[in-house]
Design an enzyme around this catalytic site. Structure first.
Site, PDB file in Angstrom:
ATOM      1  N   LYS A 123      -8.941  -5.850  -6.917  1.00 27.55           N
ATOM      2  CA  LYS A 123      -8.794  -7.257  -6.486  1.00 27.55           C
ATOM      3  C   LYS A 123      -9.373  -7.489  -5.100  1.00 27.55           C
ATOM      4  CE  LYS A 123      -4.250  -7.506  -6.515  1.00 27.55           C
ATOM      5  NZ  LYS A 123      -3.877  -6.159  -7.001  1.00 27.55           N
ATOM      6  N   ARG A 140       3.667 -12.283  -6.117  1.00 27.33           N
ATOM      7  CA  ARG A 140       3.939 -11.018  -6.776  1.00 27.33           C
ATOM      8  C   ARG A 140       5.216 -11.061  -7.601  1.00 27.33           C
ATOM      9  NH1 ARG A 140       0.533  -7.710  -3.385  1.00 27.33           N
ATOM     10  NH2 ARG A 140       0.553  -5.545  -3.775  1.00 27.33           N
ATOM     11  N   ARG A 193      -8.813   6.305  -3.061  1.00 30.06           N
ATOM     12  CA  ARG A 193      -9.165   5.307  -2.044  1.00 30.06           C
ATOM     13  C   ARG A 193      -9.001   5.863  -0.629  1.00 30.06           C
ATOM     14  NH1 ARG A 193      -6.702  -0.553  -2.499  1.00 30.06           N
ATOM     15  NH2 ARG A 193      -4.699   0.527  -2.473  1.00 30.06           N
ATOM     16  N   ARG A 212      -4.160   5.259   2.797  1.00 27.29           N
ATOM     17  CA  ARG A 212      -3.003   4.392   3.038  1.00 27.29           C
ATOM     18  C   ARG A 212      -1.743   5.158   2.676  1.00 27.29           C
ATOM     19  NH1 ARG A 212      -4.245  -1.368   0.164  1.00 27.29           N
ATOM     20  NH2 ARG A 212      -2.050  -1.074  -0.339  1.00 27.29           N
ATOM     21  N   ARG A 267       4.701   1.574  -7.057  1.00 30.09           N
ATOM     22  CA  ARG A 267       3.948   0.315  -7.073  1.00 30.09           C
ATOM     23  C   ARG A 267       3.601  -0.119  -8.491  1.00 30.09           C
ATOM     24  NH1 ARG A 267      -0.776   1.888  -3.514  1.00 30.09           N
ATOM     25  NH2 ARG A 267      -1.493  -0.262  -3.592  1.00 30.09           N
TER      26      ARG A 267
HETATM   27  P1  AMP Z   1      -1.582  -4.643  -1.314  1.00 32.05           P
HETATM   28  O1  AMP Z   1      -2.512  -4.409  -0.188  1.00 32.05           O
HETATM   29  O2  AMP Z   1      -1.745  -5.998  -1.949  1.00 32.05           O
HETATM   30  O3  AMP Z   1      -1.583  -3.529  -2.316  1.00 32.05           O
HETATM   31  O4  AMP Z   1      -0.106  -4.683  -0.690  1.00 32.05           O
HETATM   32  C1  AMP Z   1       0.426  -3.536  -0.052  1.00 32.05           C
HETATM   33  C2  AMP Z   1       1.929  -3.671   0.088  1.00 32.05           C
HETATM   34  O5  AMP Z   1       2.249  -4.815   0.893  1.00 32.05           O
HETATM   35  C3  AMP Z   1       2.689  -3.882  -1.209  1.00 32.05           C
HETATM   36  O6  AMP Z   1       2.943  -2.681  -1.898  1.00 32.05           O
HETATM   37  C4  AMP Z   1       3.965  -4.532  -0.693  1.00 32.05           C
HETATM   38  O7  AMP Z   1       4.818  -3.596  -0.078  1.00 32.05           O
HETATM   39  C5  AMP Z   1       3.425  -5.441   0.404  1.00 32.05           C
HETATM   40  N1  AMP Z   1       3.045  -6.780  -0.130  1.00 32.05           N
HETATM   41  C6  AMP Z   1       1.801  -7.327  -0.184  1.00 32.05           C
HETATM   42  N2  AMP Z   1       1.834  -8.552  -0.733  1.00 32.05           N
HETATM   43  C7  AMP Z   1       3.143  -8.788  -1.033  1.00 32.05           C
HETATM   44  C8  AMP Z   1       3.831  -9.864  -1.637  1.00 32.05           C
HETATM   45  N3  AMP Z   1       3.192 -10.964  -2.065  1.00 32.05           N
HETATM   46  N4  AMP Z   1       5.180  -9.743  -1.781  1.00 32.05           N
HETATM   47  C9  AMP Z   1       5.848  -8.665  -1.366  1.00 32.05           C
HETATM   48  N5  AMP Z   1       5.257  -7.611  -0.813  1.00 32.05           N
HETATM   49  C10 AMP Z   1       3.916  -7.655  -0.638  1.00 32.05           C
END
Ligand code: AMP
Length: 213
Positions: A18, A93, A127, A160, A171
């Site tokens: 994404k 989410r 990654r 990460r 996740r």
């Molecule tokens: P991402 O970079 O989108 O994979 O997000 C990394 C982490 O940030 C996720 O695993 C959550 O812990 C947190 N996070 C990102 N977006 C959200 C969201 N919309 N709601 C809750 N937690 C989020």
């Protein structure tokens, strides 16, 4: 008539690509790419109170509480560059977030990226990111020219914390339990466009372009 306002959401499991696709499309459409994950990581890096509260949840692979994410998103959506549209990557989410978003800024198109689970795990565990410029690499499919170093600025690449095996499995289950129900929600609203996320970033970008036109 004014210019077209694009309000787009990218939905899909972690590792589906994404972020890569959001960066490409946002640039093409001239709208900001808003990743709540990036906004939260920036808050963690600068040690704001919100960042400190979010960090434990993120490192473990759990969702950050809705009110914290909403606060950071609201602030970003209020910036002048988001008034003519935006591309949301990683938000909403869960259903509560989808309702909150509907109340602030209803979106017209939701692209749902699809990829088999084993490919997601490959993409996530391979990654590596540049802590300086946020460029994203993959040890298998998109290695840097010099192993372990960013092509742009030579910074040492890092993994990460939430791309480690235990966090990856959390996740993926969080996605299945809390985020996947949004697919039905947006499908019923007639706003869902599925996108096959297999293949190279260029191949996927072509499907994305076809889906938003
Ligand atoms: P991402 O970079 O989108 O994979 O997000 C990394 C982490 O940030 C996720 O695993 C959550 O812990 C947190 N996070 C990102 N977006 C959200 C969201 N919309 N709601 C809750 N937690 C989020």
């Amino acid at each position: 008539m004014g210019p077209t306002v694009h309000r787009i959401v990218f939905l899909g499991p972690p590792g589906v690509g994404k972020g890569t696709q959001a960066a490409i499309l946002a640039k093409e459409l001239g709208i900001p790419h808003l990743s709540t994950g990036d906004l939260l990581r920036a808050a963690v890096a600068t040690r704001t109170p919100l960042g400190l509260e979010a960090k434990g949840h993120m490192d473990a692979g759990r969702l950050v509480p809705d009110d914290l994410v909403l606060r950071i998103l609201r602030e970003r959506l209020a910036a002048p560059d988001a008034q003519a549209g935006f591309l949301l990557d990683g938000y909403p989410r869960n259903l509560a977030q989808a309702r909150q978003l509907e109340a602030i800024a209803p979106v017209e198109t939701v692209l749902a990226f699809e990829l088999p689970a084993r490919r997601l795990i490959e993409r996530l565990s391979g990654r590596r990111v540049c802590p300086t410029c946020q460029s994203v690499y993959n040890v298998a499919s998109r290695p840097p020219k010099v192993p372990g170093r960013c092509d742009r600025d030579g910074t040492e690449l890092v993994q990460r914390p939430d791309d480690r095996p235990e966090a990856i499995s959390t996740r993926l289950s969080v996605y299945a339990e809390q985020t996947a129900p949004l697919l039905d929600h947006y499908r019923r609203a007639g706003r869902l466009q599925p996108v096959d996320a297999t293949g190279s970033p260029d191949e996927v970008a072509a499907r994305v372009r076809a889906a938003v036109r």
